[in-house]
Design an enzyme around this catalytic site. Sequence first.
Site, PDB file in Angstrom:
ATOM      1  N   PRO A   2     -10.526   8.452 -28.433  1.00  0.00           N
ATOM      2  CA  PRO A   2      -9.536   8.997 -29.354  1.00  0.00           C
ATOM      3  C   PRO A   2      -9.950  10.378 -29.868  1.00  0.00           C
ATOM      4  O   PRO A   2     -10.952  10.521 -30.547  1.00  0.00           O
ATOM      5  CB  PRO A   2      -9.523   7.990 -30.514  1.00  0.00           C
ATOM      6  CG  PRO A   2     -10.421   6.876 -30.104  1.00  0.00           C
ATOM      7  CD  PRO A   2     -11.276   7.361 -29.012  1.00  0.00           C
ATOM      8  N   GLU A   3      -9.181  11.368 -29.516  1.00  0.00           N
ATOM      9  CA  GLU A   3      -9.319  12.671 -30.159  1.00  0.00           C
ATOM     10  C   GLU A   3      -8.176  12.776 -31.153  1.00  0.00           C
ATOM     11  O   GLU A   3      -7.423  11.834 -31.350  1.00  0.00           O
ATOM     12  CB  GLU A   3      -9.289  13.786 -29.113  1.00  0.00           C
ATOM     13  CG  GLU A   3     -10.486  13.693 -28.172  1.00  0.00           C
ATOM     14  CD  GLU A   3     -11.004  15.041 -27.699  1.00  0.00           C
ATOM     15  OE1 GLU A   3     -10.887  16.011 -28.463  1.00  0.00           O
ATOM     16  OE2 GLU A   3     -11.513  15.114 -26.590  1.00  0.00           O
ATOM     17  N   HIS A  91     -15.120  -7.727 -29.333  1.00  0.00           N
ATOM     18  CA  HIS A  91     -15.015  -6.345 -29.811  1.00  0.00           C
ATOM     19  C   HIS A  91     -13.862  -6.124 -30.790  1.00  0.00           C
ATOM     20  O   HIS A  91     -13.580  -4.992 -31.153  1.00  0.00           O
ATOM     21  CB  HIS A  91     -14.882  -5.337 -28.660  1.00  0.00           C
ATOM     22  CG  HIS A  91     -15.886  -5.544 -27.580  1.00  0.00           C
ATOM     23  ND1 HIS A  91     -17.240  -5.532 -27.819  1.00  0.00           N
ATOM     24  CD2 HIS A  91     -15.745  -5.777 -26.257  1.00  0.00           C
ATOM     25  CE1 HIS A  91     -17.885  -5.750 -26.685  1.00  0.00           C
ATOM     26  NE2 HIS A  91     -16.999  -5.909 -25.727  1.00  0.00           N
ATOM     27  N   ARG A 110     -17.556   0.092 -28.474  1.00  0.00           N
ATOM     28  CA  ARG A 110     -18.835   0.797 -28.654  1.00  0.00           C
ATOM     29  C   ARG A 110     -19.275   0.921 -30.104  1.00  0.00           C
ATOM     30  O   ARG A 110     -20.332   1.471 -30.381  1.00  0.00           O
ATOM     31  CB  ARG A 110     -18.765   2.162 -27.980  1.00  0.00           C
ATOM     32  CG  ARG A 110     -18.572   1.959 -26.491  1.00  0.00           C
ATOM     33  CD  ARG A 110     -18.654   3.203 -25.680  1.00  0.00           C
ATOM     34  NE  ARG A 110     -18.275   2.853 -24.317  1.00  0.00           N
ATOM     35  CZ  ARG A 110     -18.152   3.723 -23.343  1.00  0.00           C
ATOM     36  NH1 ARG A 110     -18.363   4.998 -23.569  1.00  0.00           N
ATOM     37  NH2 ARG A 110     -17.818   3.336 -22.145  1.00  0.00           N
ATOM     38  N   ARG A 152     -22.092  33.920 -36.363  1.00  0.00           N
ATOM     39  CA  ARG A 152     -22.577  32.706 -35.711  1.00  0.00           C
ATOM     40  C   ARG A 152     -23.183  33.001 -34.346  1.00  0.00           C
ATOM     41  O   ARG A 152     -22.533  33.542 -33.458  1.00  0.00           O
ATOM     42  CB  ARG A 152     -21.429  31.693 -35.564  1.00  0.00           C
ATOM     43  CG  ARG A 152     -20.912  31.187 -36.903  1.00  0.00           C
ATOM     44  CD  ARG A 152     -21.978  30.449 -37.687  1.00  0.00           C
ATOM     45  NE  ARG A 152     -22.419  29.253 -36.997  1.00  0.00           N
ATOM     46  CZ  ARG A 152     -21.869  28.046 -37.187  1.00  0.00           C
ATOM     47  NH1 ARG A 152     -20.905  27.888 -38.035  1.00  0.00           N
ATOM     48  NH2 ARG A 152     -22.317  27.018 -36.517  1.00  0.00           N
TER      49      ARG A 152
END
Length: 271
Positions: A2-3, A91, A110, A152
Amino acid sequence: MPELPEVETTLRGLAPHLIGQTVSDVSIRTPQLRWAIPPQLPGLLRQQTIRALHRRAKYLLIEFDHGTLILHLGMSGSLRLLPIGTAALPHEHFDLILDNGTLMRLRDPRRFGAVLWHSGDAMNHPLLAKLGVEPLEENFTGPYLFQATRMRNAAIKLIIMDHHIVVGIGNIYANEALFHAGIRPEMMASKLSKPRSARLVQTLRETLISAITQGGSSLRDYVGSDGNAGYFQQNYYVYDRAGEPCRTCNTAIKQITQGQRSSFYCAVCQK
DNA sequence: ACATCTACCTGGAGGC
DNA sequence: TGCCTCCAGGTAGATG
């Protein structure tokens, strides 16, 4: 994995089914995900009504009168609505049980995800308080990115994945947006010109919005559907395409490592 | 303050 | 077929 687009799609799918519903119980089958699930959650949430859903970065926020349930899907998490009584599979760690006969179930093989509670304004939670701007909001602009990168000493890909600057950009969309902007991932952020900063902001937005649109249209029902709800596979331009031909110029896509993660780019299209 | 590295966890892929 | 190793990912927290 999931983004931001998957989290946003999950939010949009769940919201109409959750808002206004009252929690009858909470089931915690796995006490520890990334952090411990607060054991007092059942007591905190019983008989409380869900007022709103929000997203901040990749956090899903379920708002009650007295606080906010904070969920993170990690890299393998998904949420579904199921009828009460549906047996939990491996899970499937956590249920928010509603008094309308459904439950919201978290599955996360996970276990990089999180279920947390914050009383008061969730934006003050330590995990949320120091986050950068939202990539789809108006304050993420070319000048903002240009200014943020001046001092940066790091590659631009690492910068756009730094959530102190802009949130919600994971490895897939970082690679894809850099391709569309014609910028190499290793380019030093401090050397990015103003026009290229603006272009990158634009392609990040477009890449995310396109994924949300596709996700919304390809998404299966959140109610009682199979485990694939919330995820969608796209036709990537560079991500995970090492050695395959660039869709624009046919040159083989290159793969390098940056910050212990893989980056992919076309050496001809990206400079 | 910033840059870099480590750890967490498990399914899937590839090698033997 | 089975075993082993390696890899992917988000991100907090430690280390340099």
